[in-house]
Scaffold this active site. Sequence first.
Site, PDB file in Angstrom:
ATOM      1  N   ARG A  28      -0.082   0.005   5.247  1.00  0.00           N
ATOM      2  CA  ARG A  28      -0.492  -1.219   6.578  1.00  0.00           C
ATOM      3  C   ARG A  28       0.360   0.019   8.140  1.00  0.00           C
ATOM      4  O   ARG A  28       0.452   0.304   8.864  1.00  0.00           O
ATOM      5  CB  ARG A  28      -0.542  -2.314   6.298  1.00  0.00           C
ATOM      6  CG  ARG A  28      -1.104  -3.107   5.264  1.00  0.00           C
ATOM      7  CD  ARG A  28      -1.411  -4.513   5.676  1.00  0.00           C
ATOM      8  NE  ARG A  28      -1.379  -5.078   7.221  1.00  0.00           N
ATOM      9  CZ  ARG A  28      -0.600  -6.270   7.892  1.00  0.00           C
ATOM     10  NH1 ARG A  28      -0.422  -6.918   6.299  1.00  0.00           N
ATOM     11  NH2 ARG A  28      -1.466  -6.208   8.711  1.00  0.00           N
ATOM     12  N   CYS A  46       7.400  -8.022   9.657  1.00  0.00           N
ATOM     13  CA  CYS A  46       6.499  -7.997   8.417  1.00  0.00           C
ATOM     14  C   CYS A  46       5.045  -7.695   9.476  1.00  0.00           C
ATOM     15  O   CYS A  46       4.395  -7.230  10.812  1.00  0.00           O
ATOM     16  CB  CYS A  46       6.012  -8.500   7.297  1.00  0.00           C
ATOM     17  SG  CYS A  46       6.325 -10.550   8.063  1.00  0.00           S
TER      18      CYS A  46
END
Length: 279
Positions: free
Chosen positions: A179, A236
């Site tokens: 990611r 995050c």
Amino acid sequence: MLLQTLISVQALNDALEQENTVILDCRFYLVDHKKGRYEYEKGHVPKAIFVDVHHELAGKETELTGRHPLPEQEDFADQLQRWGIDQHSRVIVYDDMGGAIAARAWWMLSQQGIETYVLNGGINAWQQQGFPISMDNVIPERSFYRYQVSFPWQITEQKIVENFELDSFVLVDARAKDRYQGENETIDPVAGHIPGAVNRPFSDNLIETGEFKTKEDLLREWNDVASSGEPLVHYCGSGITSCHNVLAMNYAGLSASKVYVGSWSQWAKRMLKAANITS
């Protein structure tokens, strides 16, 4: 200042009968918000209160926020009272993901000055060591004490923008490597990472059992991440698992507290808006 961090299952078992112990079950699943309650009802640590992470540890998402913004301060003060937390409480939080979710509660409570610990290994370790499971729906007695809630450890989107010029901290991305590299984005509308951020997946803090690595291993690894000597700010996808890296650093003996709560989910909205303006 280092924070309280982890507690073992044996220490939690010893603390169960102490009147000031408050236990929060923070199990949460991004693709199924009802599953946390379902798992709680199937069995939980005795005395544990179910926490609805999406609503009780986060405010309402807007077009300007990330997916899990912090709640309003007065709302969270109310929530602490509903959980029965007062100035004498010792709070222990857990999940079933190695602390990835519970760390958000730990981070939010710790900055109120509340003595808070994450159960090392979570409910999985609790069950594997044969400690009792309850199916009671715990409804705590409301606390009379009211905290003056604030979130001094949050970093805003504006501070991230300003840092491109000031270069006063290093951003650490807690998402998985794919990611971070923009190779497997199935949650947010834009793939990639904030420019200049380094990658330290929160899962790297754990061993295969879901318990934390030794302090020595974490200290060595995090010293490598912080080799520039500049302070670290963690982020995050939505401001939850980034708290796990803050937890790991404190457990290793390194001071850390700052989280960009908007995280990639807010930054992606910024990128989309910019793209629409220029197109």
